[in-house]
Motif scaffolding. Structure first.
Motif, PDB file in Angstrom:
ATOM      1  N   VAL A 245       0.842  -1.205   0.000  1.00 32.01           N
ATOM      2  CA  VAL A 245       0.000   0.000   0.000  1.00 32.01           C
ATOM      3  C   VAL A 245       0.874   1.249   0.000  1.00 32.01           C
ATOM      4  N   VAL A 246       1.915   1.244   0.835  1.00 36.94           N
ATOM      5  CA  VAL A 246       2.816   2.397   0.908  1.00 36.94           C
ATOM      6  C   VAL A 246       3.505   2.621  -0.429  1.00 36.94           C
ATOM      7  N   ASN A 247       3.992   1.520  -1.044  1.00 38.95           N
ATOM      8  CA  ASN A 247       4.659   1.641  -2.349  1.00 38.95           C
ATOM      9  C   ASN A 247       3.698   2.150  -3.415  1.00 38.95           C
ATOM     10  N   TYR A 248       2.451   1.655  -3.364  1.00 37.72           N
ATOM     11  CA  TYR A 248       1.444   2.101  -4.328  1.00 37.72           C
ATOM     12  C   TYR A 248       1.153   3.591  -4.149  1.00 37.72           C
ATOM     13  N   LEU A 249       1.028   4.020  -2.901  1.00 35.88           N
ATOM     14  CA  LEU A 249       0.754   5.431  -2.635  1.00 35.88           C
ATOM     15  C   LEU A 249       1.919   6.311  -3.081  1.00 35.88           C
ATOM     16  N   LYS A 250       3.145   5.827  -2.858  1.00 36.12           N
ATOM     17  CA  LYS A 250       4.314   6.592  -3.304  1.00 36.12           C
ATOM     18  C   LYS A 250       4.331   6.701  -4.824  1.00 36.12           C
ATOM     19  N   LYS A 251       4.039   5.566  -5.481  1.00 39.69           N
ATOM     20  CA  LYS A 251       4.017   5.563  -6.950  1.00 39.69           C
ATOM     21  C   LYS A 251       2.927   6.489  -7.481  1.00 39.69           C
ATOM     22  N   THR A 252       1.734   6.402  -6.848  1.00 43.72           N
ATOM     23  CA  THR A 252       0.623   7.261  -7.266  1.00 43.72           C
ATOM     24  C   THR A 252       0.961   8.729  -7.064  1.00 43.72           C
ATOM     25  N   LYS A 253       1.589   9.047  -5.940  1.00 44.41           N
ATOM     26  CA  LYS A 253       1.969  10.424  -5.660  1.00 44.41           C
ATOM     27  C   LYS A 253       2.967  10.926  -6.699  1.00 44.41           C
ATOM     28  N   THR A 254       3.941  10.064  -7.044  1.00 45.76           N
ATOM     29  CA  THR A 254       4.937  10.445  -8.046  1.00 45.76           C
ATOM     30  C   THR A 254       4.281  10.694  -9.398  1.00 45.76           C
ATOM     31  N   LEU A 255       3.336   9.822  -9.772  1.00 49.71           N
ATOM     32  CA  LEU A 255       2.647   9.993 -11.048  1.00 49.71           C
ATOM     33  C   LEU A 255       1.839  11.285 -11.077  1.00 49.71           C
ATOM     34  N   TYR A 256       1.166  11.588  -9.972  1.00 54.01           N
ATOM     35  CA  TYR A 256       0.389  12.825  -9.908  1.00 54.01           C
ATOM     36  C   TYR A 256       1.300  14.050 -10.014  1.00 54.01           C
ATOM     37  N   VAL A 257       2.458  13.966  -9.370  1.00 59.62           N
ATOM     38  CA  VAL A 257       3.412  15.073  -9.451  1.00 59.62           C
ATOM     39  C   VAL A 257       3.883  15.257 -10.892  1.00 59.62           C
ATOM     40  N   LEU A 258       4.211  14.135 -11.561  1.00 62.13           N
ATOM     41  CA  LEU A 258       4.672  14.205 -12.948  1.00 62.13           C
ATOM     42  C   LEU A 258       3.575  14.735 -13.878  1.00 62.13           C
ATOM     43  N   LYS A 259       2.342  14.259 -13.655  1.00 64.74           N
ATOM     44  CA  LYS A 259       1.226  14.744 -14.476  1.00 64.74           C
ATOM     45  C   LYS A 259       1.001  16.235 -14.254  1.00 64.74           C
ATOM     46  N   GLY A 260       1.051  16.656 -12.988  1.00 64.34           N
ATOM     47  CA  GLY A 260       0.880  18.066 -12.688  1.00 64.34           C
ATOM     48  C   GLY A 260       1.983  18.910 -13.299  1.00 64.34           C
ATOM     49  N   PHE A 261       3.213  18.396 -13.257  1.00 72.77           N
ATOM     50  CA  PHE A 261       4.339  19.122 -13.843  1.00 72.77           C
ATOM     51  C   PHE A 261       4.165  19.239 -15.352  1.00 72.77           C
ATOM     52  N   ALA A 262       3.794  18.122 -16.001  1.00 71.52           N
ATOM     53  CA  ALA A 262       3.605  18.136 -17.455  1.00 71.52           C
ATOM     54  C   ALA A 262       2.482  19.093 -17.853  1.00 71.52           C
ATOM     55  N   LEU A 263       1.383  19.062 -17.105  1.00 75.71           N
ATOM     56  CA  LEU A 263       0.266  19.966 -17.403  1.00 75.71           C
ATOM     57  C   LEU A 263       0.670  21.424 -17.206  1.00 75.71           C
ATOM     58  N   SER A 264       1.413  21.683 -16.143  1.00 77.84           N
ATOM     59  CA  SER A 264       1.858  23.055 -15.873  1.00 77.84           C
ATOM     60  C   SER A 264       2.769  23.552 -16.980  1.00 77.84           C
ATOM     61  N   MET A 265       3.696  22.707 -17.436  1.00 80.12           N
ATOM     62  CA  MET A 265       4.604  23.104 -18.517  1.00 80.12           C
ATOM     63  C   MET A 265       3.828  23.401 -19.805  1.00 80.12           C
ATOM     64  N   GLY A 266       2.797  22.600 -20.077  1.00 74.59           N
ATOM     65  CA  GLY A 266       1.985  22.834 -21.264  1.00 74.59           C
ATOM     66  C   GLY A 266       1.250  24.168 -21.200  1.00 74.59           C
ATOM     67  N   ILE A 267       0.657  24.438 -20.038  1.00 69.72           N
ATOM     68  CA  ILE A 267      -0.067  25.700 -19.868  1.00 69.72           C
ATOM     69  C   ILE A 267       0.889  26.887 -19.988  1.00 69.72           C
ATOM     70  N   ILE A 268       2.064  26.770 -19.370  1.00 72.74           N
ATOM     71  CA  ILE A 268       3.050  27.848 -19.450  1.00 72.74           C
ATOM     72  C   ILE A 268       3.487  28.073 -20.896  1.00 72.74           C
ATOM     73  N   ALA A 269       3.726  26.964 -21.632  1.00 71.16           N
ATOM     74  CA  ALA A 269       4.145  27.090 -23.031  1.00 71.16           C
ATOM     75  C   ALA A 269       3.081  27.796 -23.867  1.00 71.16           C
ATOM     76  N   VAL A 270       1.810  27.452 -23.642  1.00 67.72           N
ATOM     77  CA  VAL A 270       0.717  28.101 -24.376  1.00 67.72           C
ATOM     78  C   VAL A 270       0.666  29.586 -24.064  1.00 67.72           C
ATOM     79  N   LEU A 271       0.743  29.944 -22.782  1.00 65.71           N
ATOM     80  CA  LEU A 271       0.674  31.353 -22.380  1.00 65.71           C
ATOM     81  C   LEU A 271       1.859  32.143 -22.931  1.00 65.71           C
ATOM     82  N   VAL A 272       3.049  31.564 -22.864  1.00 64.97           N
ATOM     83  CA  VAL A 272       4.240  32.259 -23.357  1.00 64.97           C
ATOM     84  C   VAL A 272       4.137  32.522 -24.854  1.00 64.97           C
TER      85      VAL A 272
END
Length: 255
Positions: free
Chosen positions: A64-91
């Motif tokens: 469960v702990v490993n799954y939660l860590k993996k899920t957290k990492t994926l959410y962070v990566l998805k959030g980072f990718a989405l943020s970079m996309g939004i920034i690129a569009v705005l720029v």
């Protein structure tokens, strides 16, 4: 009295016995005692079950702990990718408006970013058939992307509009979409290994390359092969395909 003493000794040794820390001679004596003493045998079974349950719970908690860590990492990566996309569009919007006083090339950039994110969305949210869903999204959205590029170029950079999508990009795009889907379906239903899959795609790509050049040059396949150097591309594709198919055959034969 002897039995009580024996039981007391056995129960003192029981934790070490359950954890397999006692010697073979001690184990033999204790097992003989268990055979004649139901109380100590029950105590042994209870202790072993408790340890087994504890280990099982610990393993489940670790998963469960490993799954939660993996899920957290994926959410962070998805959030980072989405943020970079939004920034690129705005720029791109800001720079384009600042330089040209209106939206021009930024529409192509933003359409490209939207295309990449739309194709990557199935990879992020799907649990099954991710590649198929991603390919479906890429196939459906390819034509709108090409029309956006054509519109922006004609509207901002050419004195006379050139409608190249219908004449060139559409047939070439349909051709390569068909090739990709043919490769996916063949691989999916034949269950071939990676080497063979690459070989199959290269065979189809050999045909796609020749037809693409024929469409681009507005020539027949015969003219492409007799007047140009398309035969070199085709030979390279076929050679690479043969190599990958050979390795795929060898791997399957060994398995």
């Amino acid at each position: 009295m002897e039995k009580n003493i024996d039981c007391a000794v056995v129960r003192d040794l029981l934790p070490s016995y359950v954890e397999r820390l006692t010697s073979e001679e001690t184990n033999k004596v204790m097992e003989e005692h268990f055979a004649n003493c139901e109380d100590c045998a029950l105590e042994r079974d209870t202790m072993m079950k408790t340890i087994h349950d504890t280990i099982s719970i610990a393993k489940k908690n670790e998963k469960v702990v490993n799954y939660l860590k993996k899920t957290k990492t994926l959410y962070v990566l998805k959030g980072f990718a989405l943020s970079m996309g939004i920034i690129a569009v705005l720029v791109s919007f800001i720079v384009d408006i600042a330089v040209n006083r209106r939206l021009t090339w930024s529409l192509i950039v933003d359409a490209g970013i939207a295309y990449v994110y739309a194709c990557g969305l199935p990879l992020a949210i799907s649990k099954r058939n991710k590649i198929v869903k991603m390919t479906a999204a890429a196939s459906i959205l390819l034509l709108p992307l090409l029309y956006v590029i054509e519109y922006v170029v004609n509207d901002n950079y050419l004195s006379q509009p050139v409608y190249w999508v219908r004449e060139y990009a559409l047939p070439i795009g349909v051709l390569w979409v068909a090739i990709v889907w043919a490769a996916i379906l063949i691989i999916r239903f034949t269950k071939v290994n990676v080497w063979t899959a690459i070989g199959i795609f290269l065979l189809l790509a050999a045909v796609g390359s020749a037809v693409t050049n024929a469409i681009a040059d507005q020539a027949t396949l015969k003219e492409i092969y007799t007047t140009g150097y398309e035969w070199i591309d085709t030979a390279a594709y076929l050679l690479c395909a043969a190599v990958f198919l050979f390795f795929g055959y060898e791997k399957r034969r060994k398995e």
